[in-house]
Write a protein that holds these residues in place. Structure first.
Motif, PDB file in Angstrom:
ATOM      1  N   ASP A 161     105.853 112.159 -51.568  1.00  0.00           N
ATOM      2  CA  ASP A 161     104.796 111.182 -51.317  1.00  0.00           C
ATOM      3  C   ASP A 161     103.547 111.837 -50.740  1.00  0.00           C
ATOM      4  OD1 ASP A 161     105.888 111.868 -48.900  1.00  0.00           O
ATOM      5  OD2 ASP A 161     105.704 109.855 -48.052  1.00  0.00           O
ATOM      6  N   THR A 162     103.403 113.163 -50.906  1.00  0.00           N
ATOM      7  CA  THR A 162     102.275 113.895 -50.330  1.00  0.00           C
ATOM      8  C   THR A 162     101.545 114.692 -51.405  1.00  0.00           C
ATOM      9  OG1 THR A 162     103.488 114.142 -48.253  1.00  0.00           O
ATOM     10  CG2 THR A 162     101.603 115.575 -48.578  1.00  0.00           C
ATOM     11  N   ILE A 163     100.232 114.638 -51.363  1.00  0.00           N
ATOM     12  CA  ILE A 163      99.401 115.471 -52.236  1.00  0.00           C
ATOM     13  C   ILE A 163      98.796 116.567 -51.371  1.00  0.00           C
ATOM     14  CG2 ILE A 163      97.346 115.555 -53.691  1.00  0.00           C
ATOM     15  CD1 ILE A 163      97.827 112.598 -54.315  1.00  0.00           C
ATOM     16  N   VAL A 164      98.992 117.812 -51.782  1.00  0.00           N
ATOM     17  CA  VAL A 164      98.430 118.947 -51.052  1.00  0.00           C
ATOM     18  C   VAL A 164      97.284 119.510 -51.880  1.00  0.00           C
ATOM     19  CG1 VAL A 164      98.876 121.206 -50.055  1.00  0.00           C
ATOM     20  CG2 VAL A 164     100.660 119.465 -50.007  1.00  0.00           C
ATOM     21  N   VAL A 165      96.091 119.487 -51.316  1.00  0.00           N
ATOM     22  CA  VAL A 165      94.906 120.034 -51.972  1.00  0.00           C
ATOM     23  C   VAL A 165      94.662 121.416 -51.370  1.00  0.00           C
ATOM     24  CG1 VAL A 165      92.455 119.710 -52.421  1.00  0.00           C
ATOM     25  CG2 VAL A 165      93.946 117.721 -52.252  1.00  0.00           C
ATOM     26  N   GLU A 166      94.676 122.434 -52.231  1.00  0.00           N
ATOM     27  CA  GLU A 166      94.458 123.804 -51.769  1.00  0.00           C
ATOM     28  C   GLU A 166      93.061 124.250 -52.166  1.00  0.00           C
ATOM     29  OE1 GLU A 166      97.671 126.063 -53.417  1.00  0.00           O
ATOM     30  OE2 GLU A 166      99.014 125.466 -51.793  1.00  0.00           O
ATOM     31  N   LEU A 167      92.346 124.796 -51.205  1.00  0.00           N
ATOM     32  CA  LEU A 167      90.967 125.227 -51.408  1.00  0.00           C
ATOM     33  C   LEU A 167      90.877 126.724 -51.186  1.00  0.00           C
ATOM     34  CD1 LEU A 167      87.888 124.616 -51.688  1.00  0.00           C
ATOM     35  CD2 LEU A 167      87.882 124.251 -49.217  1.00  0.00           C
ATOM     36  N   ARG A 168      90.349 127.436 -52.174  1.00  0.00           N
ATOM     37  CA  ARG A 168      90.103 128.877 -52.055  1.00  0.00           C
ATOM     38  C   ARG A 168      88.612 129.119 -52.212  1.00  0.00           C
ATOM     39  NH1 ARG A 168      94.603 132.136 -52.441  1.00  0.00           N
ATOM     40  NH2 ARG A 168      96.437 131.110 -53.277  1.00  0.00           N
ATOM     41  N   VAL A 169      88.061 129.960 -51.324  1.00  0.00           N
ATOM     42  CA  VAL A 169      86.652 130.315 -51.390  1.00  0.00           C
ATOM     43  C   VAL A 169      86.519 131.824 -51.241  1.00  0.00           C
ATOM     44  CG1 VAL A 169      85.824 128.107 -50.497  1.00  0.00           C
ATOM     45  CG2 VAL A 169      86.294 129.955 -48.917  1.00  0.00           C
ATOM     46  N   ASP A 170      85.348 132.328 -51.531  1.00  0.00           N
ATOM     47  CA  ASP A 170      85.049 133.738 -51.335  1.00  0.00           C
ATOM     48  C   ASP A 170      85.190 134.065 -49.843  1.00  0.00           C
ATOM     49  OD1 ASP A 170      82.785 135.982 -50.818  1.00  0.00           O
ATOM     50  OD2 ASP A 170      83.546 136.114 -52.881  1.00  0.00           O
ATOM     51  N   PRO A 171      85.740 135.218 -49.496  1.00  0.00           N
ATOM     52  CA  PRO A 171      85.892 135.560 -48.073  1.00  0.00           C
ATOM     53  C   PRO A 171      84.591 135.508 -47.280  1.00  0.00           C
ATOM     54  CG  PRO A 171      87.141 137.086 -49.430  1.00  0.00           C
ATOM     55  CD  PRO A 171      86.352 136.227 -50.369  1.00  0.00           C
ATOM     56  N   ASP A 172      83.463 135.795 -47.928  1.00  0.00           N
ATOM     57  CA  ASP A 172      82.170 135.719 -47.242  1.00  0.00           C
ATOM     58  C   ASP A 172      81.789 134.291 -46.879  1.00  0.00           C
ATOM     59  OD1 ASP A 172      81.932 138.468 -47.500  1.00  0.00           O
ATOM     60  OD2 ASP A 172      80.718 138.338 -49.330  1.00  0.00           O
ATOM     61  N   ASP A 173      82.339 133.307 -47.583  1.00  0.00           N
ATOM     62  CA  ASP A 173      82.010 131.904 -47.344  1.00  0.00           C
ATOM     63  C   ASP A 173      82.995 131.212 -46.406  1.00  0.00           C
ATOM     64  OD1 ASP A 173      79.761 131.873 -48.989  1.00  0.00           O
ATOM     65  OD2 ASP A 173      80.971 131.506 -50.781  1.00  0.00           O
ATOM     66  N   MET A 174      84.013 131.911 -45.974  1.00  0.00           N
ATOM     67  CA  MET A 174      85.041 131.281 -45.137  1.00  0.00           C
ATOM     68  C   MET A 174      84.445 130.690 -43.863  1.00  0.00           C
ATOM     69  SD  MET A 174      88.145 130.398 -45.083  1.00  0.00           S
ATOM     70  CE  MET A 174      88.917 131.364 -46.339  1.00  0.00           C
ATOM     71  N   GLY A 175      83.502 131.383 -43.244  1.00  0.00           N
ATOM     72  CA  GLY A 175      82.871 130.876 -42.025  1.00  0.00           C
ATOM     73  C   GLY A 175      82.129 129.573 -42.257  1.00  0.00           C
ATOM     74  N   LYS A 176      81.492 129.447 -43.412  1.00  0.00           N
ATOM     75  CA  LYS A 176      80.771 128.207 -43.716  1.00  0.00           C
ATOM     76  C   LYS A 176      81.732 127.050 -43.938  1.00  0.00           C
ATOM     77  CE  LYS A 176      76.549 130.064 -45.531  1.00  0.00           C
ATOM     78  NZ  LYS A 176      75.530 129.960 -46.541  1.00  0.00           N
ATOM     79  N   VAL A 177      82.866 127.331 -44.560  1.00  0.00           N
ATOM     80  CA  VAL A 177      83.836 126.266 -44.833  1.00  0.00           C
ATOM     81  C   VAL A 177      84.503 125.812 -43.540  1.00  0.00           C
ATOM     82  CG1 VAL A 177      86.010 125.746 -46.004  1.00  0.00           C
ATOM     83  CG2 VAL A 177      84.225 126.984 -47.205  1.00  0.00           C
ATOM     84  N   ILE A 178      84.769 126.741 -42.640  1.00  0.00           N
ATOM     85  CA  ILE A 178      85.396 126.372 -41.372  1.00  0.00           C
ATOM     86  C   ILE A 178      84.374 125.727 -40.441  1.00  0.00           C
ATOM     87  CG2 ILE A 178      86.525 127.279 -39.315  1.00  0.00           C
ATOM     88  CD1 ILE A 178      87.820 129.360 -41.188  1.00  0.00           C
ATOM     89  N   SER A 214      78.444 122.823 -52.828  1.00  0.00           N
ATOM     90  CA  SER A 214      77.067 122.501 -52.471  1.00  0.00           C
ATOM     91  C   SER A 214      76.560 123.289 -51.261  1.00  0.00           C
ATOM     92  CB  SER A 214      76.917 121.003 -52.221  1.00  0.00           C
ATOM     93  OG  SER A 214      77.592 120.627 -51.044  1.00  0.00           O
ATOM     94  N   PHE A 215      77.455 123.860 -50.435  1.00  0.00           N
ATOM     95  CA  PHE A 215      76.960 124.558 -49.249  1.00  0.00           C
ATOM     96  C   PHE A 215      77.429 126.009 -49.098  1.00  0.00           C
ATOM     97  CE2 PHE A 215      80.675 122.214 -47.623  1.00  0.00           C
ATOM     98  CZ  PHE A 215      81.370 123.216 -46.969  1.00  0.00           C
ATOM     99  N   VAL A 216      78.172 126.553 -50.057  1.00  0.00           N
ATOM    100  CA  VAL A 216      78.583 127.951 -49.954  1.00  0.00           C
ATOM    101  C   VAL A 216      77.621 128.843 -50.734  1.00  0.00           C
ATOM    102  CG1 VAL A 216      81.026 127.430 -49.583  1.00  0.00           C
ATOM    103  CG2 VAL A 216      80.182 127.761 -51.899  1.00  0.00           C
ATOM    104  N   ASP A 217      77.666 130.147 -50.448  1.00  0.00           N
ATOM    105  CA  ASP A 217      76.793 131.103 -51.134  1.00  0.00           C
ATOM    106  C   ASP A 217      77.326 131.508 -52.502  1.00  0.00           C
ATOM    107  OD1 ASP A 217      74.977 131.166 -49.030  1.00  0.00           O
ATOM    108  OD2 ASP A 217      76.055 132.788 -48.009  1.00  0.00           O
ATOM    109  N   HIS A 218      78.635 131.402 -52.698  1.00  0.00           N
ATOM    110  CA  HIS A 218      79.262 131.798 -53.961  1.00  0.00           C
ATOM    111  C   HIS A 218      80.020 130.602 -54.562  1.00  0.00           C
ATOM    112  CE1 HIS A 218      78.382 135.958 -52.895  1.00  0.00           C
ATOM    113  NE2 HIS A 218      78.879 135.691 -51.697  1.00  0.00           N
ATOM    114  N   PRO A 219      79.303 129.621 -55.101  1.00  0.00           N
ATOM    115  CA  PRO A 219      79.981 128.416 -55.603  1.00  0.00           C
ATOM    116  C   PRO A 219      80.906 128.694 -56.788  1.00  0.00           C
ATOM    117  CG  PRO A 219      77.660 128.373 -56.174  1.00  0.00           C
ATOM    118  CD  PRO A 219      77.854 129.530 -55.260  1.00  0.00           C
TER     119      PRO A 219
END
Length: 73
Positions: free
Chosen positions: A25-42, A8-13
């Motif tokens: 007992d742990t679930i690891v959720v891995e998120l990959r985004v376009d390198p141009d959107d990394m700043g928005k995700v962080i 909903s908030f990145v340029d390359h959904p």
């Protein structure tokens, strides 16, 4: 959940990829985004990433296990 929020908030959904891996007992959720959107995700000073990690952690608590979010490039 995480994918919908991030799309909903990145340029390359179309480049958003979310995968889950279970370890004991742990679930690891891995998120990959376009390198141009990394700043928005962080976000400024990591606030957006911290908020996303909090949501994943709370969802894990509701399921009765530990959940972590890893943001990958």
């Amino acid at each position: 959940m995480v994918g919908l929020l991030v799309r909903s908030f990145v340029d390359h959904p179309e480049e958003v990829q979310v995968s889950e891996a279970s370890r004991s007992d742990t679930i690891v959720v891995e998120l990959r985004v376009d390198p141009d959107d990394m700043g928005k995700v962080i976000g400024r000073q990591g606030r957006t990433a911290r908020a996303l990690r909090s949501l994943v952690s709370l969802a894990g608590e509701k399921l009765g296990c530990r959940a972590l979010l890893r943001i990958l490039e």
